[in-house]
Motif scaffolding. Structure first.
Motif, PDB file in Angstrom:
ATOM      1  N   VAL A   1       0.821  -1.212   0.000  1.00  0.00           N
ATOM      2  CA  VAL A   1       0.000   0.000   0.000  1.00  0.00           C
ATOM      3  C   VAL A   1       0.856   1.263   0.000  1.00  0.00           C
ATOM      4  O   VAL A   1       0.536   2.242  -0.682  1.00  0.00           O
TER       5      VAL A   1
ATOM      6  N   TYR B   1      -9.657   5.500   4.790  1.00  0.00           N
ATOM      7  CA  TYR B   1      -9.271   5.126   3.432  1.00  0.00           C
ATOM      8  C   TYR B   1      -8.129   4.109   3.432  1.00  0.00           C
ATOM      9  O   TYR B   1      -7.992   3.326   2.493  1.00  0.00           O
ATOM     10  N   ILE B   2      -7.305   4.106   4.489  1.00  0.00           N
ATOM     11  CA  ILE B   2      -6.263   3.081   4.597  1.00  0.00           C
ATOM     12  C   ILE B   2      -6.887   1.746   4.996  1.00  0.00           C
ATOM     13  O   ILE B   2      -6.506   0.690   4.477  1.00  0.00           O
TER      14      ILE B   2
ATOM     15  N   ILE C   1      -8.495   0.129   1.726  1.00  0.00           N
ATOM     16  CA  ILE C   1      -7.629  -0.515   0.737  1.00  0.00           C
ATOM     17  C   ILE C   1      -7.037  -1.809   1.295  1.00  0.00           C
ATOM     18  O   ILE C   1      -6.904  -2.802   0.579  1.00  0.00           O
TER      19      ILE C   1
ATOM     20  N   ASP D   1      -8.168  -0.986  -7.409  1.00  0.00           N
ATOM     21  CA  ASP D   1      -8.303  -0.396  -6.071  1.00  0.00           C
ATOM     22  C   ASP D   1      -7.041   0.370  -5.689  1.00  0.00           C
ATOM     23  O   ASP D   1      -7.105   1.453  -5.096  1.00  0.00           O
TER      24      ASP D   1
ATOM     25  N   PHE E   1      -6.624   4.346  -4.943  1.00  0.00           N
ATOM     26  CA  PHE E   1      -6.003   4.769  -3.687  1.00  0.00           C
ATOM     27  C   PHE E   1      -4.889   5.773  -3.950  1.00  0.00           C
ATOM     28  O   PHE E   1      -4.844   6.860  -3.345  1.00  0.00           O
ATOM     29  N   HIS E   2      -3.990   5.444  -4.861  1.00  0.00           N
ATOM     30  CA  HIS E   2      -2.873   6.348  -5.146  1.00  0.00           C
ATOM     31  C   HIS E   2      -3.358   7.633  -5.818  1.00  0.00           C
ATOM     32  O   HIS E   2      -2.814   8.710  -5.567  1.00  0.00           O
TER      33      HIS E   2
ATOM     34  N   TYR F   1      -5.002   9.592  -2.759  1.00  0.00           N
ATOM     35  CA  TYR F   1      -4.247   9.875  -1.534  1.00  0.00           C
ATOM     36  C   TYR F   1      -2.736   9.881  -1.697  1.00  0.00           C
ATOM     37  O   TYR F   1      -2.008  10.057  -0.722  1.00  0.00           O
TER      38      TYR F   1
END
Length: 457
Positions: free
Chosen positions: A82, A163-164, A167, A183, A187-188, A191
């Protein structure tokens, strides 16, 4: 030394091959935990396996995993995926097509398949192989006592960023990690990547003489809803921050005024309100203001919006670092970046101390008035100046009332006001901070059932 006839199983060979096959997430092989696992797998797949060395490498890996704060290899690897910075995550944070995108995403899918194999590798596989080769040996009991790491997929209880959580849960709930690429892209894109996706707040520090960002795991949790009073003052700062986050023109801000009025708390609360929208904060000590150009170079190519926060800002008459700050505020070629703002707090409107001696006409400097104006004009270079003044008696008691109601302190208002007035007279004077300190004292007494004893001999 005790050589064993260790027969390499398919699972061991497969895990080693999976690590060797990683391409985009190649940095993970340099990680001390994953690197330690690779050394173990590489050794036990060799031609000769010594029990002493195997025991040492096995337990060294277990120790490093436990030292990381997790006993779950899957949790550890998901966390690394992540927050890894690599060609995929760095490019994806800008949500724009890029050259070779399809090939990179295919490589990511392959990496995720391989990392899933590694994440679910169990220590029992190596222990069973060793035990079979030691069937008639006393060493078998030693091997069976080797500790085993967890392969369960569990979210850490202290993971508070939604949000962490989201994911990571995508990976924990997936039987095919390669299907999590979209996904990860989202995410990237939303954030960012690396440490700036992991933390919301950072301190700029010097380690071994080199400036670097240090992530703050538990920043001040103060919320805007907890701050009472100064609504108009705070609304100016909030409005400017929202313009900044939306990509519109915005200003550097100086919050100045009396002590204890909530200037610093306002800035910290704004971060806690808007970090999920890409806001990040860098706390910069005054001593390191000269590092501003380096900080800007490190941040300007990031997708997030950054507030560089300088608390309690004031310069002595012999400090020249204010010229660095002045240059940044003026927006020189190197110091201009649309994703960085400066929010500073100070108890002074004029940030550079001025002395009566500065007005003496026998100064060695030919243009004394120019020097004086340069010092006085620093605050003017902040686009927005917000004044936080000490509250009058009515405003002070309104803050006390609001805090008491929020904490559900049941007390007669006349008594509450009487004791609050005593507190501010005997301690730090009227301010929002004084009101909080009084309510803290009052709540402690109410919780333990004490009578009010705010009296002095």
């Amino acid at each position: 030394m005790h050589n064993v006839n260790f027969r390499t199983s398919f699972e061991v060979e497969n895990a080693k091959l999976a690590l060797n096959s990683i391409s985009i997430y190649r940095n993970l092989l340099k990680d001390k935990v994953i690197g330690s696992l690779y050394v173990l797998l590489d050794y036990v797949t060799g031609e000769k396996v010594d029990l002493d060395n195997t025991a040492d490498l096995y337990n060294d890996f277990f120790f490093k995993l436990a030292q990381s704060g997790s006993n779950s290899l899957e949790n550890y690897i998901v966390n690394k995926i992540v927050f890894d910075e690599n060609p995929f995550s760095i490019k994806q944070q800008f949500n724009k097509p890029y050259e070779g995108q399809k090939d990179i995403e295919n490589a990511v899918k392959n990496d995720l398949k391989n990392l899933q194999i590694v994440a679910r590798f169990k220590g029992r596989i190596i222990k069973d192989g060793l035990s079979k080769s030691l069937e008639d040996s006393n060493y078998k009991f030693v091997v069976n006592a080797f500790p085993e790491w967890d392969t369960e997929k569990t979210l850490k209880s202290d993971e508070v960023v939604e949000y962490i959580k989201a994911i990571k849960e995508k990976f924990y709930n997936s039987d095919n990690w390669d299907k999590c690429v979209d996904d990860l892209k989202n995410f990237h894109g939303n954030y960012g990547c690396g440490e700036f996706a992991k933390y919301r707040a950072f301190a700029w520090d010097h380690i071994d003489g080199k400036g670097q960002f240090k992530g703050i795991s538990n920043p001040d949790p103060i919320q805007l809803s907890q701050l009472i009073g100064y609504k108009d003052e705070r609304s100016v700062v909030i409005e400017n921050t929202l313009q900044f986050l939306k990509g519109f023109s915005s200003n550097n801000v100086l919050l100045h005024g009396d002590r204890g009025t909530g200037k610093s708390s306002t800035v910290k609360a704004i971060l806690n309100k808007y970090y999920a929208e890409g806001l990040r904060m860098i706390e910069l000590p005054k001593a390191y203001i000269v590092d501003f150009p380096e900080i800007i170079r490190n941040l300007k190519n990031r997708s997030q919006k950054f507030i560089v926060f300088i608390d309690d800002l004031v310069f002595g008459d012999n400090e020249e670092s204010y010229t660095t700050l002045k240059s940044v505020l003026e927006g020189g070629l190197e110091s201009r970046s649309s994703n960085i703002l400066i929010y500073a707090t100070s108890n002074r409107r004029h940030l550079v101390k001025e002395y009566f001696s500065d007005r003496e006409q026998d100064s060695d400097e030919l243009h004394v008035s120019d020097s004086k104006q340069e010092k006085l004009s620093l605050a003017d270079r902040f686009g927005i100046n917000v004044l936080f003044s000490s509250p009058d008696k009515k405003e002070y008691l309104e803050i006390v009332d609001g805090l008491a109601n929020r904490r559900k302190i049941d007390i007669d208002k006349e008594i509450l006001h009487r004791e609050a007035n005593k507190w501010e007279m005997w301690y730090n004077g009227r301010s929002a901070r004084t009101a909080v300190q009084f309510i803290d004292w009052l709540e402690g007494h109410k919780l333990v059932g004490d009578e009010l004893t705010l009296d002095k001999e």
